[in-house]
Each structure stands twice: as C-alpha cells, then as structure tokens.
Design a protein around this motif. Structure first.
Motif, mmCIF file in Angstrom:
data_model
loop_
_atom_site.group_PDB
_atom_site.id
_atom_site.type_symbol
_atom_site.label_atom_id
_atom_site.label_comp_id
_atom_site.label_asym_id
_atom_site.label_seq_id
_atom_site.Cartn_x
_atom_site.Cartn_y
_atom_site.Cartn_z
ATOM 1 N N ASP A 4 0.823 -1.207 0.000
ATOM 2 C CA ASP A 4 0.000 0.000 0.000
ATOM 3 C C ASP A 4 0.857 1.256 0.000
ATOM 4 N N GLU A 5 2.063 1.151 0.528
ATOM 5 C CA GLU A 5 2.997 2.266 0.505
ATOM 6 C C GLU A 5 4.419 1.729 0.402
ATOM 7 N N VAL A 6 5.268 2.542 -0.227
ATOM 8 C CA VAL A 6 6.683 2.188 -0.374
ATOM 9 C C VAL A 6 7.486 3.363 0.167
ATOM 10 N N LEU A 7 7.917 3.258 1.400
ATOM 11 C CA LEU A 7 8.598 4.362 2.064
ATOM 12 C C LEU A 7 10.102 4.270 1.863
ATOM 13 N N ILE A 8 10.708 5.396 1.491
ATOM 14 C CA ILE A 8 12.160 5.487 1.378
ATOM 15 C C ILE A 8 12.615 6.769 2.071
ATOM 16 N N THR A 9 13.888 6.851 2.340
ATOM 17 C CA THR A 9 14.451 8.045 2.970
ATOM 18 C C THR A 9 15.291 8.798 1.955
ATOM 19 N N LYS A 10 14.924 10.048 1.733
ATOM 20 C CA LYS A 10 15.672 10.904 0.818
ATOM 21 C C LYS A 10 16.585 11.798 1.641
ATOM 22 N N LYS A 11 17.889 11.671 1.423
ATOM 23 C CA LYS A 11 18.858 12.445 2.185
ATOM 24 C C LYS A 11 19.267 13.699 1.408
ATOM 25 N N THR A 12 19.299 14.816 2.101
ATOM 26 C CA THR A 12 19.812 16.062 1.546
ATOM 27 C C THR A 12 21.025 16.488 2.361
ATOM 28 N N GLU B 113 17.010 14.708 6.404
ATOM 29 C CA GLU B 113 16.471 13.512 5.780
ATOM 30 C C GLU B 113 14.956 13.637 5.699
ATOM 31 N N LYS B 114 14.378 13.070 4.629
ATOM 32 C CA LYS B 114 12.939 13.173 4.417
ATOM 33 C C LYS B 114 12.394 11.812 3.999
ATOM 34 N N THR B 115 11.318 11.384 4.644
ATOM 35 C CA THR B 115 10.675 10.133 4.287
ATOM 36 C C THR B 115 9.651 10.382 3.191
ATOM 37 N N MET B 116 9.717 9.576 2.127
ATOM 38 C CA MET B 116 8.836 9.754 0.974
ATOM 39 C C MET B 116 8.132 8.443 0.658
ATOM 40 N N ASP B 117 6.894 8.545 0.183
ATOM 41 C CA ASP B 117 6.124 7.380 -0.242
ATOM 42 C C ASP B 117 6.148 7.302 -1.766
ATOM 43 N N LEU B 118 6.855 6.315 -2.303
ATOM 44 C CA LEU B 118 6.979 6.204 -3.756
ATOM 45 C C LEU B 118 5.644 5.900 -4.429
ATOM 46 N N LYS B 119 4.709 5.311 -3.719
ATOM 47 C CA LYS B 119 3.400 5.011 -4.315
ATOM 48 C C LYS B 119 2.686 6.298 -4.709
ATOM 49 N N ARG B 120 2.992 7.385 -4.026
ATOM 50 C CA ARG B 120 2.356 8.669 -4.324
ATOM 51 C C ARG B 120 3.120 9.466 -5.371
ATOM 52 N N LEU B 121 4.420 9.208 -5.473
ATOM 53 C CA LEU B 121 5.269 10.036 -6.329
ATOM 54 C C LEU B 121 5.682 9.369 -7.639
ATOM 55 N N VAL B 122 5.508 8.064 -7.728
ATOM 56 C CA VAL B 122 5.847 7.324 -8.950
ATOM 57 C C VAL B 122 4.540 6.919 -9.626
ATOM 58 N N SER C 201 8.581 21.704 -8.231
ATOM 59 C CA SER C 201 9.247 22.484 -7.199
ATOM 60 C C SER C 201 8.854 22.037 -5.794
ATOM 61 N N THR C 202 7.655 21.443 -5.651
ATOM 62 C CA THR C 202 7.186 21.015 -4.335
ATOM 63 C C THR C 202 7.575 19.566 -4.062
ATOM 64 N N ASP C 203 7.036 18.650 -4.864
ATOM 65 C CA ASP C 203 7.378 17.235 -4.749
ATOM 66 C C ASP C 203 8.214 16.836 -5.955
ATOM 67 N N ASN C 204 9.286 16.138 -5.680
ATOM 68 C CA ASN C 204 10.185 15.758 -6.772
ATOM 69 C C ASN C 204 10.928 14.486 -6.377
ATOM 70 N N VAL C 205 10.975 13.524 -7.282
ATOM 71 C CA VAL C 205 11.730 12.303 -7.010
ATOM 72 C C VAL C 205 12.539 11.944 -8.252
ATOM 73 N N LYS C 206 13.807 11.665 -8.054
ATOM 74 C CA LYS C 206 14.683 11.312 -9.160
ATOM 75 C C LYS C 206 14.548 9.826 -9.478
ATOM 76 N N PRO C 207 14.620 9.455 -10.743
ATOM 77 C CA PRO C 207 14.516 8.031 -11.099
ATOM 78 C C PRO C 207 15.629 7.195 -10.477
#
Length: 243
Positions: free
Chosen positions: A143-151, A155-164, A190-196
């Motif tokens: 139902d969700e695929v959580l990953i951690t995006k490091k800057t 660090e920010k937790t993102m749900d790939l199901k919403r962004l992919v 500019s708000t939500d962004n995920v790199k392939p």
C-alpha cells in the motif's frame, strides 16, 4: 512575446552541467539572430529559464527553456537558425509561442518520464520476467513504499506510491543492448520531486543487490504539465507554432 524551445541533449553533451548549458544557449541565441529580451540594470542578461534541469550524465529527448523575445521568426526558421548554432549532442526539436500570461516551464512542471538501461559492459542480474515479479513485490502489492531521501541538511521520508506514477520493466531490445530496461514516470516539480535514480536504488536494495549508478544510462523522454482539466500534456503542447 513568450517563446518555449524544446531540445535534445545526447552524446558527449550529457557530461555538460546545467550552468554551462545555460551559457551555451545564451551564445547560441545571439548567434542565431533571435530577438531576445534582456533584463534591465547594470548587468543585463537574457530573459531565460529552464524546466527541471537535467543532471550530469543523463541524456534527454525532452528538455525545455523559455525565453522572451521582442519579435520572432517563424518556428521553422527559428529552429533552422538555432540548429545551425548547435554543437554535436544538442538539437532543437520544437519552438512555439506561448500566451502572454503563461507561467514559466519551471513553475508548471508536474511529471517526467524516463527509460533506464544497463550500459555496455554491465550485466542485468535477472531476466525481464524475473524483474517483473520482483517489481510486483516491491512496488505493486504494498500500500505504501517508504524510502528516505537524504539532503545536505536533513532527511525526508517519501512514499513512492504517491510520487511514482508508472514503473515498468521493458523487454530486451537492440537499443538496450538486448537486456531488460526500466520505464519510470515520476513526480517532478518544485514542491514534490523524485529522481529516477532514487527509485531504482530503492528497488535494487529491496532485491538485495548493490546499486551502481555508473552501470545505468538514464534517458529522459519528456517533461509534462497538468492543465486545468487534469490532463497531462507535454510542455510544448502549451503553445502554438509561429508561421
């Protein structure tokens, strides 16, 4: 008037960073005779903005920049003159006029799609069918695929199901070196962004495999915006050709 230009970036030009691409286009626009507008003040520069700049090492069939011009040639003539000023690895493929009140490409981008394949000399660890099974377990079933995006700062937790929006395994073909490849359509803005690359790294980690970014060629197909009706269109669709 507002002008949107679409171009390809390929070959050795994939190693040129965004700032150098910007300087290159400033010179190319002057050489091609485009009647571009300049800012006012002590250090005037061309009114120009790019949509979702491409990372170093990536190739693309769908890059965009917006400029403002006092007058303009026809789309066909402008593309011809701009291409005459291009170098190997850069090609102008679209030139349209925008509505005077249109927002910049940078501010309206909502998605981009990519093809990613293994470079020559690197092996794909699984067949296409095996990758599809593993992708189903990783991305389709949960139902969700959580990953951690490091800057650099946090660090920010993102749900790939919403962004992919789409993630598929492509069958082997000649242009992929007869190895399976990946198709991704991801949120870009500019708000939500995920790199392939971040999505693939998470997928490889889920399979228990090391992720080597040097083994994969990332190729952007196009960049999209969402209109008032909720329809996704390429950025070039927002304008019309000049005759």
């Amino acid at each position: 008037m507002k002008i949107r230009i679409k171009f390809r970036k390929y070959g050795v030009m994939k190693f040129i960073g965004h700032l150098d691409v910007m300087r290159f286009f400033q010179k190319a626009i002057r050489r091609s005779g485009i009647d571009v507008c300049y800012t006012e003040g002590f250090s005037p520069h061309q009114v120009m903005s790019f949509a979702a700049p491409l990372g170093v090492g990536l190739t693309s069939d769908g890059e965009y920049l917006d400029i403002e011009a006092h007058t303009s040639k026809s789309s066909a003539d402008a593309m011809r003159d701009l291409n005459a000023a291009m170098v190997d690895g850069m090609e102008i493929v679209g030139y349209v006029r925008l509505d005077d009140h249109a927002k910049t490409a940078m501010s309206v981008v909502s998605a981009a799609d990519y093809e990613i394949w293994f470079k020559e000399g690197y092996a794909c660890p699984y067949s296409a069918d095996a990758l599809r099974e593993k992708l189903s377990d990783f991305f389709e079933k949960p139902d969700e695929v959580l990953i951690t995006k490091k800057t650099k700062k946090s660090e920010k937790t993102m749900d790939l199901k919403r962004l992919v929006y789409d993630f598929r395994i492509m069958d082997p073909r000649e242009r992929f070196g007869d190895k399976p490849a990946f198709y991704l359509n991801v949120c870009t803005g500019s708000t939500d962004n995920v790199k392939p690359e971040l999505v693939l790294e998470a997928f490889f980690n889920d399979m228990g495999l090391p992720y080597d970014p040097l083994a994969l060629q990332v190729h952007r197909l196009d960049v999209y915006y969402t209109d008032a009706d909720g329809t996704r269109k390429t950025l070039l669709d927002a304008g019309w050709e000049i005759t």
